[in-house]
Structure formats: C-alpha cells, structure tokens
Design an enzyme around this catalytic site. Structure first.
Site: not given
Lengths: 752, 327
Positions: A251, A479, A525, A644, A651, A714-715, A717-718
């Site tokens: 986090f 995680g 990555a 995925n 997430q 993009k992303g 996680g948050e």
C-alpha cells in the site's frame, strides 16, 4: 527468483493462443492457501539471531539514558545497538540528494522526533530474549511538548507537493468566476491520519558475507531499495541481493526501504551473524510512513445551467519536522470537471510524527473524497441529479492543461454503473427512502480517476532449444497478481503457451522492474516484458529467415508471426517451423533478448493519461442510532487493456473496499498531550470486516488506448479508492440529510 | 524472556490451590491473558492451565434455569439450541462478541474476566499512570483519548469501560457466578472502580469461577441483545442493551422488564430505574422512550464519549420496543 509451483498447481485456465485477456487464477494461489509461500519473515538462515527494536515513548526530545547493562545481562541477549556502537554508514541518514530519498532514523544521535522512533536495537538468541531485553532498557527522556494536529504549527506553503507538483496552481480567474456564478457553494472537510497497516509487518532477514549482503524483505521497489542500501553501506549495488517473492500487502509503505529494515542490516553487521528483525504492529505507526491528515476547503460557482464557472480547492496537510512529503490533495481538482477557472493550493504544518509517505492513492484519495462531496453539494444547490451534474461538467479535455485525453470512456462508466445500480429511480431530495426495517436508505455516487503512470523497467527473455522460454524481471507481487499477469504478457510476448514459460521475478538480481506503485507496475514492467519477448523473437526470426534450409527463408522479420512455439510466414501460415527446429539448426542452446518499459515522452507531452470510473453506493442508516452500513457498491472502470479480468476485478474490489474504509473506518487517534497514537492495533484501528461490505460489483468497461503504451495498459491498483469514498459520503447525506464534514463518519455525527 | 512456571491443573481443588499463590494466574482460552501478557499488563509468575479439567464445559438446562460450565467455549454456548430458545439474549450477545476465531477459543469463565480496552491501561511502557494497573499511580485516560470510555459508574480514579457483552445479559437476568461453593450475583461480582479500580471482581485468591447460573424467567425467554457499533463485526459496543420483557395476559401491560447496558459503564450496568418506571405500565413508544432516558441518570462524559449519553437511551428504547413487537 522462481516461483516454486506445486504439482497440482497448474493454472486453471491454461489455453492455447493468447494468454492476455484470460481470467487465469493466481499462479501463486496454491502456495498461499497452503501456507507454503515463503514470506520474508519465514526465513531462518543458520546462526540467525533475532533483533527487536526499542522505540521511543515520547514524540519529541532526546534519550537521556538507556540501561544497556540490564539488557545485556538478560539471558540470551547478545548485543545492544545504540548510537554509541552502531556500525558506521557511508552516508548520513539525514542526507537528502533527491526528493524521494527520505531521511531515516538509524540511531545517528540521541534525538527523538516522533513516537515509536527507533532508539536502540536488542539482538538475542531468541525473539523472547530480545523482546525482554528491549523492555529492560528502561529509557529516560528529556521531553519537549508534542506538536499535534492540523493546527499544531505555523503553516507554510511547501515548495512542491506529491511528486514535485507546484503547491499552488491556477487557470483562469476563479474570483471572477465565483462572482459571476448564479449558485455558489463553499464546503470544508477534514480527513484523519491513516496508517497503511499491511497484513505483513515490515520484516527483514539480513546476512553479510564480507561485502556481500543477502536480504529477505518485502519491497515494492527492489532496485530502489538495492540502491539505497548500497549507498548507505558504501558497497556496490550488485553486492546487495534482495529477495522479495511475496509481499503481504504494501500500500505504499514498502515502496522505500524503511529505517527499521536498515537497522536489521546494521544489526547483522554489528554481530557478524544473520539477523531477523520484524516490526510489531504498533511499531508500524511511525517509521514506515502514513497518510497525513488534511483539511480541505472547496468553493464552486455554477451558472444557470449548472455549469461550473469556477472551482477552487485548498488543502491543509502535514509533514514531519524533518522531511518533506505533502499529499497533493487539491490536485484532484485538475482532471475531472470542466471549469473555465480552477485554482488549487496547499499549505502545511510540521508535526512530531514520522514522515508521511505514499499511501493508497496519495492525494487522489484524500482529494477525491472532498471533491466528490463538494460536487454533490453543488449538484444539490443547483437542484440537479448528481449524475446529470457531472455529465453537464464532463471534461472533454483535461481541465487544467487543456490536453486531450489519450482515451476516456468515463461516459460509458457512468452509463453502465448507473444502469447496474438502478440510479434512475433515485429521489433528488435526501431522507426520502426507507427500507422495510425502517432504515434510512441513501444512494450516492462519485467519479473515480487515477493517472496512468509509467516508470522505468527492464526485462530479459530467453528461448531455449527445447522450445521453452524464460522471462526475467525483478517484479514485485504484493498480492495484486504480478506473478500471473506478467507471465501472461510474457507468454504472448514469446509466442508460447503460458506453461512453456518460466517466469522469474521478486529478486534484485534480476533486471530492474521498476516500482510496484503508482498503479504503474503492470504497464511499466509489462512493456519491458513485451519488448524483451519481441527482441528475442526477432533474433529467432533472423536465424530462420536468413537460413536457406528454413521454410521461412527470405520472409524477413516483418514477414514472420510467432505463435504456439512456432514461427509462421505471415503471407502463408502453412509454412512455418518450431523454435526448437530453428535453434537446433543454428546449433544454439538458447538465445536471449532484452526489453525496456518506459513512458513515451512525446505522447506524455501531447496527451493527458488517466484511468476513469464511476462508483455508486447504497448505505443504510439507523435513524435513531446513527449506525451506518454500506449495503451495495457498484463501480464501472475504464483503464485501458485488461490483462487478466479476474485479477483486475479483484483490484477494483479491493480499492472500493478501501474507499469504504476511508469514509467510515480508518482513523489514527492521537493523544494530544503525548503525541502518541492510541489505537495502534488492528482491534481499534478499524478497517472493514467482510460483514461491512456485503455486495461489491465491479464492471470492466472496454477501452482501447493507442497512446499510453503499445499494450494499451493503464493501471488498476488505486483507482477504486477514489470515487468510492465520496460515493459513500454522498449516500450518507442522501439517507440522512446530514452532510459529512469529517471522516471517518461516526455514529455521533448522525445522532442529530 | 521473562520466565514463568506452567502448571497443568489436575483437579479444581489443585487449580485453586495453585492459583492462590502470589503471581499465579489461571489460564483457560488465553484470548485475554496472552494478549495482556504481550502488552505487558499481565506478568504472571505461574500459569495454571485449567483447560484439561473434566466436566467444567457442561451446559445444563432445566426448568429452573441454565448452568454453564466455566470452560464452555463462547461459540459453543452461542450455538446451543436450548440457550438460543430459552435465553436468546445470551446467544445473541455471544454471537456479536469478538470474532469466530476468538469465540472458538475463549471460555465463559474467562469471558467474565476480560479486562478493559482502555488504551492507557493496555500500554504500560508508555503510560505509567493507571490506577487500574498500579493503585494510586493516577489516570492517564482522563484528559486523553476518551471516545471509548465509560460515562456511568466512573470515578476520579478511573473511567475505563467494561467491554464485555455476555455479562451485560447476565446482570439483566440476575445470573450468579459460582466460585465453587460460594455463589455471588453477577451484579455483585463486578465492582465499581471507586478509589480502587485495580480491584475489578469480588473474587479472592484461591477462588475460581466454576460455572454461571442463569435462572429461568419469562423475561429471559423473551429477550434480546442489541449492540450498536462502528463496524459490523469484531468490534466493541458503542452502546448495547440487554432487554427481557414479560407482558401481562392483556398483551400490553408490562409485568416484568429487565434492562442492562453495555459499552457505556465501568461494569455491566443494570438499569433498574428504567425497569421500575415501566413495570405495570402499558408498553407504548413514548413511555418507553421517556423511561429509557433514566438509563443514563448520573452519567458523566469526558468529551469524545459524550455521544454515548445520547445513544444509550435510544438503544434501550429500541430494544424494549423490539421485544414488544415479538409475539
């Protein structure tokens, strides 16, 4: 390092052809549910000793005495490390060469600058002996009054906020915009200090062999940790070997190497034996970062149609007395709502706390709860439905910069989530809905957004004569599912089925995968992996197309396709041959290729890149007892290419639950006299339990983004925490008519 | 580490004798004791493990009442069919206490002995003043973080809240603690802090809880436990109420009423004034709400816990009215 896959731990959805886009189960899931995944603190090298921190009781002052004799006299205690005998470092822990080199407390002196600061380390044969030894130190202090709270010091304007953004930014004339407005609102909100509280505490097992340093520790940024440690100890980065196959959550608190982790390394150096140091839960409230409290004030003006004429967002926040990290909360107003005039500003006070650090959408989450609450107030002031109001102020270009968005499927998010939630039947006025049990029911919404960031990463790909592949990058799985998602990208990049690919990650000995943070790990990555795969395939194609014996001879690199372990002619797929055949003919055991992932500076300049989403919340509030429960959350998110869907949904769920946590649960409560946090444990520092989140739905909205990177990632996680926190607050207002002004919202705020 | 002796008791008498020695403590489920030992509050010289004693985990129910052995697990009692049907408030209180993991370990005797969550009490290494830990050392909580502290039964020496759910039900229904042959009402078992907050229970060295006895009553049969809290599970009460109700044959006049409060007082708090005000009266919402205000007569707040004074009567009223609605 390589993931040790169990025999019956094959991916559940192994399939031929493309791996990207498939909902593979976690490849490390079997290890985790059987307890065989090896986390940092599970390591016990021969001869290992246990180190326990002694930490400061006071917030500010200095240590006058420590009873080192008593601690050393205790059976099993081997050594006590204090400022007097701590091994020398090559670099002053208080030196700061760049903004992300945070000052560390490494026993450099007897000063105390926050509660739970390390003041000594006791090293013993057993954990119990070290723990008792630390207690026997019985420190005495010279104590100065603690500076506590958002008004605990003289405020100032920081030189920069977040990752170096200007603290004050303005576009257009806000005062004129407010002046000309038909409707105006001004609203203030307070948010508390929050602590990351990853399930796994910061832990380190460190062993020296001459100038070689071997470390097991959780890290969201292996290469950065390696560099920082190498710098502190004056050794080459390649001599620092960090293994971090699994993190029990990070986090943001494991993004930088923390003081206690370095103290574990120092302890190992001092005693000349491997040392394990694990923080106790309460010791995580201080030296490993937190989210600073904030007080935000928003002013908005709207014309007769509900269009914003001005938007002003000010945030007061805090940092430590000795270092700089300022949550860029007001910057949340830069990207979401169109307004001819936008002003954002920050000021801060310095407190006797540890330095705040990145925590779960730092700035975005804090800013979002205030912005989305204020937007809700503004919609109500205009007599408009909150969704209609948001659509009326929909930003076609990034409001603050005027840049076009690289992609933005927010309209689709609004539509799909509103439809799934049933938003259309929402009454405009608050306190209009009750359920069968008499509970006040409220519906609220919030817009979610998070920047699509990329950092720098490298990967190495290998194709072997037996037809299998290897992909290496020092990626970090905290995680989120990196072991799985990156293996999927690797499989496609190598043109192999996923079970033909060895994927190695989680070690600083591998190519630098960049940081698992800023929701940018998969993009960064992932692109390095993708490019490494392309590079090794290009080499293979060279071997084939340049050899007369190959059916691909003369096709040229561009004329070749890689799939299922074979190369094919693009113009005639009946002509092809396997990787093994090509390598055998060339007499090569293996070939390799390298790839990098990095943001494209040209497109950075041209486009605003963000993920978006819409979150709808239902809460029920007991009208007499003030008890609040979130009963339903529906979010829809557009974040480019989905590698995925199972992991991505997970997430979003996690982010949305953190949003509930922000709105209703998390708060570090400080004793104003001592400056100590009084709920530094997981019984009293609340996060939601399962029963607090009965129904969560996350919709994946299709979005193609040709500009963010070649994979279109993009992303995820948050982004979920943004939007959700405000949606819950707005639902509480809609249920009760009481506008939440401080967070978390408590029973007493609604007793009326 | 700090050494201590571990004894496994072979009989109740042996356990009592061992526990009578200075520095000795009984160990059952360990969910409180080990926690307190970790934070430095409990420093036993000897642990007397009683978990292997036979027969102390029995639950016996007949028309006179229930006898619950001291070693019965919380989860087991909560799930017991006869407890659920004849003492529903007991089952409800236990289900809403702690977490499933803790309920599977913790015993009923140990549950009564659980200690306050006052953060100053639980932090001896940073706050030396605590009259509950060291008599006469002062109170760090007064003037500090007090949102979770008691508003009833406090003294200048201590404002620590009793956190348990089960005992709140037990005081409502006149339950008795069996200390071997000595029996004592639960209401008398828990002591007010007064000037001696270090003494929490009327239990003497060498005594051991062997069982809890709850007499049958119509009110216990028609009972509930209402717990209001900041999150849905694994959380102590902001305010709670144990209520039992018996109506006259007219179905509206209150014959017997039991009310006790949790989460707001220094001990499980019987609200006899509320009971007295409503007994013999017709059960109707206005009267219930008015009488419920008597639950917090004499309450004193310390800032952040003021809301409990507002909240507790509402919880009481809700619980009474809810019982009135059940047939």
């Amino acid at each position: 390092m390589m993931l040790e896959l169990g025999l019956n731990q094959q991916p559940a959805h192994t399939r031929q052809g493309s791996s990207i886009g498939q909902p593979l189960t976690r490849r490390d899931g079997f290890l985790k549910v059987t307890g065989t995944a090896r986390y940092a603190a599970d390591n016990h090298p021969p001869g290992m000793l246990y180190a326990v921190l002694a930490v400061s009781s006071i917030a500010r002052g200095r240590v006058v005495s420590l009873d080192i004799e008593a601690a050393k006299a205790h059976s099993g205690v081997v050594e006590v490390m204090t400022p007097l005998n701590r091994p020398a470092l090559a670099v002053d822990p208080d030196a700061k060469d760049h903004p992300f080199m945070f000052r560390l407390d490494l026993l450099q002196n007897d000063g105390v600058r926050y509660p739970n600061q390390s003041i000594a380390v006791v090293i013993a044969e057993t954990l119990e002996a070290a723990t008792e030894g630390a207690a026997l130190l019985s420190p005495r202090y010279e104590t100065l009054p603690a500076r506590v709270g958002l008004d605990g010091g003289k405020s100032f304007v920081p030189r920069g906020v977040g990752v170096g953004n200007p603290a004050v930014q303005e576009k257009g004339d806000v005062e004129a915009g407010l002046e000309s407005a038909r409707t105006r609102i001004e609203a203030a909100y307070e948010t508390p200090a929050q602590y990351h509280n990853a399930m796994e505490p910061h832990a380190i097992v460190a062993a020296w062999d001459g100038d070689q340093l071997s470390i097991d520790t959780p890290s969201q940024g292996l290469a950065m940790a390696q560099g920082r440690i190498a710098g502190l100890f004056g050794i080459a980065p390649r001599n620092v070997h960090i293994r971090s196959p699994f993190l029990g959550g990070g986090f943001g608190s494991k993004g930088m190497i923390s003081g206690p982790q370095v103290l574990g390394i120092l302890a190992a150096r001092l005693v000349g034996r491997p040392v394990k140091l694990v923080l106790r839960r309460e010791q995580m409230y201080g030296p490993v970062g937190h989210r600073a409290p904030a007080r935000q004030t928003l002013r908005m003006g709207m014309d007769g149609e509900g269009r914003l004429t001005a938007l002003s967002h000010h945030a007061r926040t805090t940092s430590s007395t000795f270092d700089d990290f300022f949550e860029p909360a007001a910057d949340a107003s830069h990207t979401l709502y169109a307004s001819p005039a936008i002003a954002t500003s920050h000021d801060a006070v310095r407190l006797d706390t540890g330095t705040p650090l990145f925590m779960r959408a730092p700035g975005e989450a804090t800013g979002s709860i205030a912005l989305e609450s204020a937007i809700d107030e503004a919609a109500h002031a205009c007599g408009m439905d909150p969704l209609e109001f948001r659509l009326r102020n929909y930003a076609e270009v990034e409001p603050m910069t005027g840049k076009p968005f690289s992609s933005k499927a927010l309209r689709e998010c609004y539509e799909q989530a509103a439809e799934a939630f049933g938003w259309a039947s929402r009454p405009l006025q608050p306190r209009r809905m009750r359920d069968a049990d008499g509970f006040l029911t409220g519906w609220g919404m919030g817009t979610a957004t998070f920047p699509a960031l990329m950092f720098q990463a490298e990967a190495r790909a290998v194709l072997r004569a037996d037809g299998s592949g290897l992909m290496e990058t020092g990626a970090q799985d905290m995680g989120q599912g990196a072991w799985t998602a990156f293996a999927q990208i690797a499989a496609d990049g190598l043109g192999l089925d996923i079970d033909q690919v060895d994927f190695r990650a989680g070690s600083s000995d591998l190519p630098n995968a960049g940081i698992a943070g800023g929701s940018g790990h998969t993009a960064t990555a992932g692109m390095a992996i993708h490019n490494a795969g392309a590079a090794v395939i290009a080499r293979l194609a060279d071997l084939a197309t340049g050899n007369e014996a190959s059916p691909l001879f003369g096709a040229g690199n561009e004329g070749v396709l890689a799939r299922g372990g074979r190369l094919y002619r693009r113009d005639d797929e009946s002509r092809g041959e396997s990787y093994s055949e090509i390598l055998a003919r060339a007499g090569l055991a293996e070939i390799e290729g390298h790839g990098k992932g990095a943001p494209d500076p040209a497109s950075q300049e041209t486009y605003a890149k963000h993920a978006h989403g819409a979150v709808f919340a239902e809460v029920k509030v007991d009208p007499d007892l003030g008890q609040i429960r979130v009963t339903r959350l529906v979010g829809a998110f557009a974040a480019g290419r989905v590698i995925n869907p199972r992991l991505v949904r997970s997430q979003y769920y996690g982010g949305m639950i953190w949003g509930v946590s922000f709105a209703l649960h998390e708060e570090a409560v400080t004793d104003r006299r001592s400056g100590r946090i009084q709920n530094a444990n997981l019984a009293e520092y609340h996060v939601p339990v399962n029963a607090d989140v009965p129904s969560v739905e996350a919709l994946l909205v299709h979005e193609d983004d040709p500009h963010v990177n070649a994979l279109g990632i993009k992303g995820v996680g948050e982004i979920g925490i943004t939007g959700t926190a405000g949606a819950v607050a707005n639902a509480v207002w809609h249920a009760t008519g009481v506008r939440p002004r401080r967070f978390p919202i408590r029973i007493e705020d609604l007793l009326g | 580490m700090r050494d201590f002796s571990y004894l496994r008791a072979t009989s109740v008498d042996a356990a009592r004798q061992a526990a009578a020695l200075p520095g000795a403590m009984l160990l059952a489920g360990g969910t409180t004791l080990i926690d307190l030992a970790k934070c430095g509050v409990a420093e036993p010289d000897t642990l007397v493990d009683i978990t292997h004693l036979k027969g102390l985990d029995r639950i016996e129910i007949d028309e006179r009442g229930a006898i619950i052995g001291a070693l019965a697990r919380m989860g087991h009692v909560a799930d017991h069919d006869d407890i659920k049907s004849r003492f529903p408030a007991i089952s409800e209180a236990l289900w809403q206490a702690a977490s499933a993991q803790i309920r599977n370990m913790a015993t009923i005797g140990g549950n009564l002995m659980q200690r306050t969550r006052c953060p100053y009490f639980r932090d001896p290494s940073n706050f030396s003043a605590c009259n509950k830990r060291v008599s006469g050392s002062g109170c760090s909580a007064i003037g500090g973080v007090t949102r979770g502290h008691a508003v009833l039964g406090t003294s200048d020496a201590c404002i620590a809240m009793y956190p348990g759910d089960l005992a709140t039900v037990l005081v409502a229904f006149d339950a008795t603690v069996r200390l071997g042959d000595r029996h004592i009402r639960v209401d008398d078992f828990f002591l007010l802090p007064g000037t001696t907050p270090d003494r929490e229970h009327a239990i003497e060295p060498g005594e051991m809880i062997t069982a809890i006895e709850i007499p049958s009553s119509a009110a216990a049969h028609r009972s509930t436990y209402l717990k209001v809290r900041d999150r849905q599970s694994y959380e102590f009460a902001a305010a709670s109420a144990a209520v039992g109700l018996e109506l006259e044959s007219d179905g509206r006049t209150i014959r017997d009423l039991r009310v006790a409060l949790g989460g707001v007082a220094t001990k499980p708090w019987r609200a006899r004034a509320v009971e007295a005000a409503l007994k013999g009266k017709v059960l109707e919402p206005e009267a219930v709400r008015a009488a419920s205000l008597l639950a917090v007569e004499g309450a004193v707040d310390h800032g952040a816990n003021h809301y409990k004074i507002e909240l507790a009567p509402r919880v009481v009223a809700r619980a009474i009215l809810k019982m009135g609605e059940t047939a």
